[in-house]
Write a protein that holds these residues in place. Structure first.
Motif, PDB file in Angstrom:
ATOM      1  N   ILE A 138       0.734  -1.375   0.232  1.00 26.30           N
ATOM      2  CA  ILE A 138      -0.154   0.107  -0.430  1.00 26.30           C
ATOM      3  C   ILE A 138       0.924   0.963   0.122  1.00 26.30           C
ATOM      4  O   ILE A 138       1.644   1.727   0.384  1.00 26.30           O
ATOM      5  N   ALA A 139       0.261   1.838  -0.604  1.00 32.36           N
ATOM      6  CA  ALA A 139       1.187   4.135  -1.163  1.00 32.36           C
ATOM      7  C   ALA A 139       0.085   4.694  -0.595  1.00 32.36           C
ATOM      8  O   ALA A 139      -1.061   4.494  -1.446  1.00 32.36           O
ATOM      9  N   ILE A 140       0.114   5.788   0.113  1.00 36.31           N
ATOM     10  CA  ILE A 140      -0.763   6.695  -0.224  1.00 36.31           C
ATOM     11  C   ILE A 140       0.282   8.133  -0.255  1.00 36.31           C
ATOM     12  O   ILE A 140       1.257   8.981   0.825  1.00 36.31           O
ATOM     13  N   PRO A 141       0.186   8.519  -1.518  1.00 43.22           N
ATOM     14  CA  PRO A 141       1.538   9.328  -1.661  1.00 43.22           C
ATOM     15  C   PRO A 141       0.446  10.367  -2.369  1.00 43.22           C
ATOM     16  O   PRO A 141      -1.180  10.798  -2.306  1.00 43.22           O
ATOM     17  N   LEU A 142       1.485  11.842  -2.556  1.00 47.17           N
ATOM     18  CA  LEU A 142       0.447  12.301  -3.260  1.00 47.17           C
ATOM     19  C   LEU A 142      -0.379  12.211  -4.792  1.00 47.17           C
ATOM     20  O   LEU A 142      -0.204  11.626  -5.493  1.00 47.17           O
ATOM     21  N   VAL A 178      -1.840  -1.504  -4.111  1.00 49.34           N
ATOM     22  CA  VAL A 178      -3.347   0.005  -4.011  1.00 49.34           C
ATOM     23  C   VAL A 178      -2.291   0.818  -3.904  1.00 49.34           C
ATOM     24  O   VAL A 178      -1.790   1.648  -2.333  1.00 49.34           O
ATOM     25  N   ILE A 179      -2.978   2.310  -4.209  1.00 44.57           N
ATOM     26  CA  ILE A 179      -2.631   3.397  -4.296  1.00 44.57           C
ATOM     27  C   ILE A 179      -3.915   4.404  -4.266  1.00 44.57           C
ATOM     28  O   ILE A 179      -3.811   3.776  -5.211  1.00 44.57           O
ATOM     29  N   ILE A 180      -3.902   4.664  -3.164  1.00 46.29           N
ATOM     30  CA  ILE A 180      -4.515   6.044  -2.560  1.00 46.29           C
ATOM     31  C   ILE A 180      -3.795   6.888  -2.715  1.00 46.29           C
ATOM     32  O   ILE A 180      -3.469   7.072  -1.935  1.00 46.29           O
TER      33      ILE A 180
END
Length: 185
Positions: A138-142, A178-180
């Protein structure tokens, strides 16, 4: 309604950060340095993903909260009879869950014959019957970094996926980023 309005204000970048007050509202007495780290200008982007003083705490907490929700959904889908659903904010994933044909790992280092730098995806799902492995990270980037982050996650775990496939006798391994975005995209 209040939360939705707040999210929309963040997406539209109209939250009164120090940078916003100085550059947009033209308040000359305001210094635009970040209140937390005294570094870069205090912008929405900096606060959501770039402040070093928030990295070890708030960003990790946000990442793990998203991961826990996903983990519970996977466990429910694979083994719903054994693990009753609890509210997402109370759910605490077990490091290893093994029931029937499935083995699910949460935030575990994978030991391999050849040492891998990237050996700790957020979730690993091993289907023993089908001999398939899914590495979920999982990643939560700009919002502006979503595509780049997706590609990086795929590349990051390629070698680990090969080693797991060989060591566990799996027929296939799949890397699922999983990119949000931090603004909700």
């Amino acid at each position: 309604a209040e939360t939705e309005g707040f999210v929309m204000a963040i997406q539209d970048q109209v939250i009164p950060t120090r940078n916003y007050r100085k550059v947009i509202l033209k308040e000359s007495e305001v210094e635009d340095k970040c209140r937390r780290c005294s570094g870069k200008g205090e912008t929405i982007q900096h606060l959501l993903n770039g402040c070093p003083s928030l990295a070890a705490t708030a960003y990790k907490t946000r990442h793990d909260a998203a991961g826990k929700i996903l983990h519970q959904e996977i466990v429910q889908k694979m083994m719903k009879d054994k693990y009753p659903r609890v509210p997402y904010y109370l759910y605490e994933p077990r490091a290893i869950i093994e029931e029937g044909d499935y083995k699910i790992y949460w935030d575990r280092t994978v030991r391999t014959d050849k040492e891998e730098i990237h050996n700790r995806p957020d979730i690993i799902v091993f289907n023993k019957a089908n001999r398939t492995v899914q590495l979920i990270d999982i990643a939560i980037p700009l919002s502006t970094n979503m595509k780049k982050t997706y590609i990086e996650k795929k590349q990051k775990y390629e070698e680990l996926a090969k080693q797991i496939r060989r060591m566990w006798g799996a027929e296939t391994s799949e890397i699922i980023p999983v990119i949000i975005s931090s603004t909700g995209l």
